[in-house]
Scaffold this active site. Structure first.
Site, PDB file in Angstrom:
ATOM      1  N   CYS A 114      34.276  81.823  33.356  1.00 58.19           N
ATOM      2  CA  CYS A 114      34.279  80.509  34.023  1.00 58.19           C
ATOM      3  C   CYS A 114      33.092  79.646  33.625  1.00 58.19           C
ATOM      4  O   CYS A 114      33.160  78.424  33.663  1.00 58.19           O
ATOM      5  CB  CYS A 114      34.300  80.692  35.542  1.00 58.19           C
ATOM      6  SG  CYS A 114      35.732  81.614  36.139  1.00 58.19           S
ATOM      7  N   HIS A 262      33.284  73.529  37.872  1.00 64.75           N
ATOM      8  CA  HIS A 262      34.339  74.440  37.436  1.00 64.75           C
ATOM      9  C   HIS A 262      35.402  74.511  38.525  1.00 64.75           C
ATOM     10  O   HIS A 262      35.092  74.659  39.711  1.00 64.75           O
ATOM     11  CB  HIS A 262      33.770  75.827  37.168  1.00 64.75           C
ATOM     12  CG  HIS A 262      34.804  76.899  37.129  1.00 64.75           C
ATOM     13  ND1 HIS A 262      35.902  76.852  36.299  1.00 64.75           N
ATOM     14  CD2 HIS A 262      34.935  78.049  37.855  1.00 64.75           C
ATOM     15  CE1 HIS A 262      36.648  77.921  36.504  1.00 64.75           C
ATOM     16  NE2 HIS A 262      36.080  78.660  37.438  1.00 64.75           N
ATOM     17  N   ASN A 292      43.128  77.322  38.241  1.00 60.90           N
ATOM     18  CA  ASN A 292      41.861  77.708  37.626  1.00 60.90           C
ATOM     19  C   ASN A 292      42.129  78.090  36.177  1.00 60.90           C
ATOM     20  O   ASN A 292      42.763  79.106  35.901  1.00 60.90           O
ATOM     21  CB  ASN A 292      41.263  78.890  38.397  1.00 60.90           C
ATOM     22  CG  ASN A 292      39.934  79.367  37.841  1.00 60.90           C
ATOM     23  OD1 ASN A 292      39.563  79.037  36.719  1.00 60.90           O
ATOM     24  ND2 ASN A 292      39.223  80.159  38.611  1.00 60.90           N
TER      25      ASN A 292
END
Length: 335
Positions: A114, A262, A292
Site C-alpha cells: 500500500c 491511500h 483498495n
C-alpha cells in the site's frame, strides 16, 4: 541541486464493474454491510486474458508520458510498485520497458504494498535530485481479483480490493520552491503477519509443498488481515507521517490544498480528515468506486483529482499511505 516534479499523470481501470450486490450473489454479504465497514460501493476486476498487472501499468504509463509532453525515449529509468506481479520473477518493470519499446534503461520493482507508490516516488525523487536521471516513469498497478477467496471464509478481505493502475512521470525541476519538497518513509516489521500473504513463498510455505499437498482448506495462499489491528495502527501512523512532512517543511495543516490518502478504507480517510479538521474539498477519496487498489490507489486518486481541476499550480499536495509490512510514508509536493 534539483527538485523533481510530477510532469504527467495517467490511470487505467478495467471496464468490468463489480458491485456489492454482485458479490452478495456469491458469498454471504450485502451492500449495507460492506459500505458501513469500508465505504466501498463497487470495484473493478480484470477480465482474465484481457488485462494483467503489467498491461494495465503500460496503459496508465502511455497516458502519463503523453501528458508530460516528452517522448518515451526521454525516460531514463522505470520504477514499478506492485504486490501482484505477472510472474514470480522477473518483475513487471522490465516488462513495461519491453512493452513500451523504451531503450534499455534500468527498471526497478518496489514491493511495499500500500505504501509502494510513495516509496517509488521517493526513490525517483532522490535519483533526480542528485542529477543521475532527468525523467523517471513511476507506476503502481495491481491485480487482486485473481487471488482472493470469494467464499464466506474470505469475505472480510475479498470485498475490499480492486484492480487498476496509475502512473506518473517525474521530471527535473530547477525551481527549488516547486515539486517534491520531501518524502518520509517508515516500517515496523514486528507486525508483518497482521496483513500478509504467506504463500507461495520460499520460507514457511514453499511452492513445491503447496503443489504436493493439494489441500483445499489451506488458507495460506489467500491474504490475511487483522482488520481492527490494522485500522488502529493506520490512523496513528497516517497522522504521524503527515505531521512529519509538514513540520520538515515548516508548514501547517492550514497550508494543505489537497490530501491524497491511500484508499485503504473510507473510514480511515474520514478519521484522518476529522483529526486534521480538513474540509471535503481538501481530501480526495475514490475508494467508493474502485476499492483498495494497493500501490495503484494513490496514483489513480491523484490523477482523478488533477483531471477534475482539484489540483492547481501552486497548491500544496500531501500524499500519505499505510499498509502491509507495516510500512507507511508521505510526500509533500508543491504543484
Amino acid at each position: 541541486m534539483f527538485h523533481s516534479k510530477i510532469s504527467g499523470l495517467g490511470f487505467y481501470v478495467p471496464e468490468n464493474v463489480v458491485t456489492n450486490d454482485d458479490l452478495s450473489k456469491i458469498m454471504d454479504t450485502n451492500d449495507e454491510w460492506i459500505q458501513e465497514r469500508t465505504g466501498i460501493k463497487e470495484r473493478r476486476h480484470i477480465i482474465r486474458g484481457e488485462d494483467t498487472t503489467t498491461s494495465m501499468g503500460v496503459k496508465a504509463a502511455k497516458i502519463a508520458i503523453e501528458r508530460s509532453k516528452i517522448d518515451k525515449d526521454d525516460i531514463d529509468f522505470i520504477i514499478f510498485a506492485t504486490l501482484s506481479p505477472d510472474y514470480y520473477f522477473p518483475g513487471p518493470g522490465v516488462l513495461v520497458q519491453r512493452d513500451l519499446g523504451i531503450k534499455t534503461v534500468g527498471a526497478l520493482d518496489v514491493r511495499n504494498q500500500c505504501s509502494g507508490f510513495v516509496y517509488a516516488i521517493s526513490i525517483a525523487d532522490q535519483y533526480i535530485k542528485t542529477g543521475m536521471y532527468k525523467n523517471i516513469l513511476v507506476i503502481g498497478s495491481e491485480v487482486h481479483s485473481t487471488g482472493l477467496d470469494f467464499t464466506d471464509r474470505g469475505r472480510g478481505v475479498s470485498v475490499i480490493f480492486g484492480d487498476g493502475a496509475g502512473a506518473a512521470v517525474l521530471s527535473r525541476e530547477e525551481d527549488l520552491k516547486k515539486g517534491i519538497l520531501s518524502t518520509h518513509l517508515h516500517s515496523e516489521g514486528q507486525h508483518a503477519e497482521e496483513l500478509v500473504l504467506i504463500a507461495p513463498g520460499m520460507g514457511k510455505r514453499w511452492i513445491t509443498d503447496i503443489i504436493a499437498e493439494d489441500n483445499p482448506d489451506d488458507e495460506s495462499y489467500y491474504p490475511y488481515m487483522n482488520g481492527q489491528f490494522v485500522f488502529k495502527n493506520a490512523v496513528v501512523r497516517f497522522a504521524e507521517v503527515i505531521n512529519e512532512g509538514l513540520e520538515a517543511n515548516n508548514l501547517h495543516v492550514s497550508d494543505v490544498s489537497m490530501l491524497i490518502p491511500h484508499q485503504a478504507n473510507l473510514r480511515i480517510s474520514q478519521f484522518i480528515q476529522k483529526k486534521f479538521d480538513l474540509t471535503d474539498d481538501q481530501v480526495y477519496n475514490n475508494i467508493q468506486r474502485y476499492g483498495n487498489t494497493t500501490a495503484a490507489s494513490i496514483p489513480i486518486a491523484l490523477t482523478e483529482a488533477w483531471e477534475k481541476g482539484k489540483i492547481k499550480e501552486g497548491d500544496l499536495i500531501v500524499l500519505a499511505a499505510f499498509g502491509s509490512g507495516f510500512t507507511w510514508a508521505s510526500a509533500i509536493i508543491r504543484w
